[in-house]
Design an enzyme around this catalytic site. Structure first.
Site, short mmCIF file in Angstrom:
data_model
loop_
_atom_site.label_atom_id
_atom_site.label_comp_id
_atom_site.label_asym_id
_atom_site.label_seq_id
_atom_site.Cartn_x
_atom_site.Cartn_y
_atom_site.Cartn_z
CE LYS A 54 -2.37 1.58 3.55
NZ LYS A 54 -3.45 1.73 4.53
C1 5RP Z 1 -4.45 5.02 8.47
C2 5RP Z 1 -4.07 4.22 7.30
C3 5RP Z 1 -5.09 4.06 6.22
O1 5RP Z 1 -5.34 2.67 6.03
C4 5RP Z 1 -4.57 4.61 4.89
O2 5RP Z 1 -3.93 5.84 5.08
C5 5RP Z 1 -5.73 4.76 3.90
O3 5RP Z 1 -6.62 5.71 4.42
P1 5RP Z 1 -6.72 7.17 3.74
O4 5RP Z 1 -7.29 6.99 2.35
O5 5RP Z 1 -7.67 7.94 4.66
O6 5RP Z 1 -5.34 7.74 3.74
O7 5RP Z 1 -2.99 3.67 7.17
O8 5RP Z 1 -3.44 5.01 9.41
#
Ligand code: 5RP
Length: 294
Positions: free
Chosen positions: A205
């Site tokens: 991610k």
């Molecule tokens: C929060 C995270 C979230 O899973 C990730 O950032 C995705 O959320 P967003 O689209 O709000 O950034 O790691 O700590």
């Protein structure tokens, strides 16, 4: 056991037909993994589009009750038809998420920081593998902090998760953090995504950036893109479209869904981009029409 009465006397072996289950597995970098790993990755990535819509609601693990997630029990059921994977903590899953619905589970397994910390880069691998199995997890999410003070311990967390995941056929998703001291440049994301893949993560991610096509090409496993801070809907849809059209295999969005005025329609518009080939403009026009229809 089937009774012996009525079984067909003749047999057909289709000797001229090649073995049907010989095609390569559709998830990048997973062709030589165990059946169980592939099954869990297939629970995440749609076989037709090859992509996924993860709804991220794990913010509370260090931010507490963020705007839009005050009532997980109310918002999650509304979004289920439009998402493929639930990305959350064990506490949120067990207390607020209905078990029905056949959604993939991306379980946040690291924790240890809070918004009160100046340095968010020190986490531990908090959820043990028995808990991961109990929660029917399809992928373990491990936060990593490349370039930060907590880099070594976060990569140790990732490696321990990968070791356990390989033992029990449960994939690991390396999460690229972009804290205060980390740059959001193509150079950083090329470095961070590749390191996590080399250490054995099955999904990464990360965030969208310039030269994203090169980031995706250089990473041997699928990338999903976080949404980041809340944007106006057209910009969030453009982010999703740019990411998908430049090689991301999905999104892992939170704030740009749950902080939207219309989270249900927004998640559905994102799905149009991720799975149905919509452009951001087409998806935004669809979104506006859905709101008009009420
Ligand atoms: C929060 C995270 C979230 O899973 C990730 O950032 C995705 O959320 P967003 O689209 O709000 O950034 O790691 O700590």
């Amino acid at each position: 056991m089937a009774d012996l009465e009525g079984t067909k006397a003749s047999h057909e072996y289709y000797v001229d037909e090649p073995f049907a289950n010989n095609r390569p597995f559709y998830v990048k970098g997973a062709n030589d993994l165990d059946w169980g790993m592939k099954k869990r990755l297939a629970n995440i990535f749609d076989e037709k589009s090859g992509n996924t819509v993860m709804f991220a609601f794990d913010h509370g693990y260090f931010m507490g009750s963020v705007s839009g997630l005050e009532r997980l029990d109310l918002i999650i059921p509304k979004l289920l038809p439009n998402i493929d994977v639930l990305m959350g903590t064990r506490g949120a899953l067990r207390t607020c998420v209905p078990v029905a619905g056949k959604k993939g589970v991306a379980l946040r397994v690291t924790s240890g920081s809070s918004m009160l910390d100046d340095d968010l880069s020190h986490e531990v691998l908090a959820v043990d593998i028995e808990e991961v199995i109990r929660l029917n997890t399809d992928v373990m999410a491990v936060q990593t902090f490349i370039g930060a003070d907590g880099q070594l311990s976060s990569l140790d967390n990732l490696s321990r998760a990968v070791n356990l995941g390989m033992k029990y056929s449960i994939p690991t998703m390396g999460v690229v953090a972009v804290g205060k001291q980390m740059e959001r440049t193509p150079r950083f994301f090329k470095l961070a995504t590749r390191i996590l893949a080399e250490l054995g993560a099955n999904i990464i991610k990360t965030y969208y950036c310039e030269e994203f096509e090169e980031v995706a090409a250089a990473c041997p496993v699928p990338l999903v893109v976080a949404g980041g801070q809340k944007l106006p809907e057209p910009e969030a849809l453009k982010l999703a479209y740019n990411a998908i059209s430049q090689g991301a295999r999905g999104v892992d969005m939170g704030r740009n869904i749950f902080q939207s005025q219309y989270p249900v329609q927004m998640s559905a518009a994102i799905r149009k981009i991720v799975h149905e080939g919509f452009t951001d403009r087409e998806a935004y026009a669809w979104y506006e029409e859905e709101i008009r229809k009420g």
